[in-house]
Motif scaffolding. Structure first.
Motif, PDB file in Angstrom:
ATOM      1  N   ASN A  74       3.443   3.108  -6.841  1.00  0.00           N
ATOM      2  CA  ASN A  74       3.265   2.098  -5.801  1.00  0.00           C
ATOM      3  C   ASN A  74       1.789   1.983  -5.467  1.00  0.00           C
ATOM      4  OD1 ASN A  74       6.008   1.760  -5.581  1.00  0.00           O
ATOM      5  ND2 ASN A  74       6.213   3.251  -3.929  1.00  0.00           N
ATOM      6  N   PHE A  75       1.347   0.771  -5.124  1.00  0.00           N
ATOM      7  CA  PHE A  75      -0.041   0.570  -4.725  1.00  0.00           C
ATOM      8  C   PHE A  75      -0.243   1.108  -3.315  1.00  0.00           C
ATOM      9  CE2 PHE A  75      -3.206  -1.847  -2.393  1.00  0.00           C
ATOM     10  CZ  PHE A  75      -4.321  -1.568  -3.160  1.00  0.00           C
ATOM     11  N   VAL A  76      -1.269   1.902  -3.138  1.00  0.00           N
ATOM     12  CA  VAL A  76      -1.658   2.401  -1.824  1.00  0.00           C
ATOM     13  C   VAL A  76      -3.150   2.162  -1.687  1.00  0.00           C
ATOM     14  CG1 VAL A  76      -1.828   4.421  -0.327  1.00  0.00           C
ATOM     15  CG2 VAL A  76       0.121   4.175  -1.848  1.00  0.00           C
ATOM     16  N   ALA A  77      -3.546   1.549  -0.581  1.00  0.00           N
ATOM     17  CA  ALA A  77      -4.960   1.291  -0.339  1.00  0.00           C
ATOM     18  C   ALA A  77      -5.722   2.612  -0.247  1.00  0.00           C
ATOM     19  CB  ALA A  77      -5.130   0.486   0.942  1.00  0.00           C
ATOM     20  N   PHE A  78      -6.947   2.610  -0.736  1.00  0.00           N
ATOM     21  CA  PHE A  78      -7.760   3.831  -0.761  1.00  0.00           C
ATOM     22  C   PHE A  78      -7.932   4.405   0.640  1.00  0.00           C
ATOM     23  CE2 PHE A  78     -11.889   5.990  -0.591  1.00  0.00           C
ATOM     24  CZ  PHE A  78     -11.655   6.989  -1.516  1.00  0.00           C
ATOM     25  N   LYS A  79      -8.202   3.550   1.609  1.00  0.00           N
ATOM     26  CA  LYS A  79      -8.424   4.000   2.981  1.00  0.00           C
ATOM     27  C   LYS A  79      -7.172   4.694   3.534  1.00  0.00           C
ATOM     28  CE  LYS A  79     -10.128   2.185   7.370  1.00  0.00           C
ATOM     29  NZ  LYS A  79     -10.575   1.001   8.075  1.00  0.00           N
ATOM     30  N   THR A  80      -6.009   4.147   3.239  1.00  0.00           N
ATOM     31  CA  THR A  80      -4.750   4.750   3.686  1.00  0.00           C
ATOM     32  C   THR A  80      -4.530   6.100   3.021  1.00  0.00           C
ATOM     33  OG1 THR A  80      -3.833   2.537   3.956  1.00  0.00           O
ATOM     34  CG2 THR A  80      -2.263   4.360   3.869  1.00  0.00           C
ATOM     35  N   ALA A  81      -4.827   6.202   1.734  1.00  0.00           N
ATOM     36  CA  ALA A  81      -4.670   7.464   1.012  1.00  0.00           C
ATOM     37  C   ALA A  81      -5.600   8.540   1.586  1.00  0.00           C
ATOM     38  CB  ALA A  81      -4.942   7.263  -0.469  1.00  0.00           C
ATOM     39  N   VAL A  82      -6.829   8.168   1.906  1.00  0.00           N
ATOM     40  CA  VAL A  82      -7.778   9.128   2.480  1.00  0.00           C
ATOM     41  C   VAL A  82      -7.298   9.594   3.846  1.00  0.00           C
ATOM     42  CG1 VAL A  82     -10.120   9.390   3.376  1.00  0.00           C
ATOM     43  CG2 VAL A  82      -9.750   8.289   1.169  1.00  0.00           C
ATOM     44  N   LYS A  83      -6.797   8.686   4.673  1.00  0.00           N
ATOM     45  CA  LYS A  83      -6.275   9.068   5.984  1.00  0.00           C
ATOM     46  C   LYS A  83      -5.114  10.047   5.845  1.00  0.00           C
ATOM     47  CE  LYS A  83      -7.392   4.897   8.603  1.00  0.00           C
ATOM     48  NZ  LYS A  83      -6.810   3.727   9.297  1.00  0.00           N
TER      49      LYS A  83
END
Length: 67
Positions: free
Chosen positions: A52-61
């Motif tokens: 699934n696509f996950v935005a980089f900023k969300t993954a870092v959080k």
């Protein structure tokens, strides 16, 4: 595709092929197949699912929250 993705998709396929359809403890109908395991050798790769696509900023959080 990573080893984590391969194992995850295999478990999903196994659940859909061999599951038991029933109620859970809250009364919601679910597909169940207990004791499905995912094991990883962390020296080879870090188990991040990328189906699934996950935005980089969300993954870092998320990683910072876990850490």
């Amino acid at each position: 595709m990573s080893l984590a993705d391969t194992q995850y998709l295999g478990i999903i396929e196994n659940i859909l092929d061999h599951c038991i359809y029933g109620q859970n403890r809250t009364g919601i109908a679910t597909y169940k197949l207990p004791h499905q395991l995912m094991q990883f050798d962390l020296q080879e790769e870090f188990p991040i699912l990328n189906t699934n696509f996950v935005a980089f900023k969300t993954a870092v959080k998320e990683l910072l929250w876990i850490w």
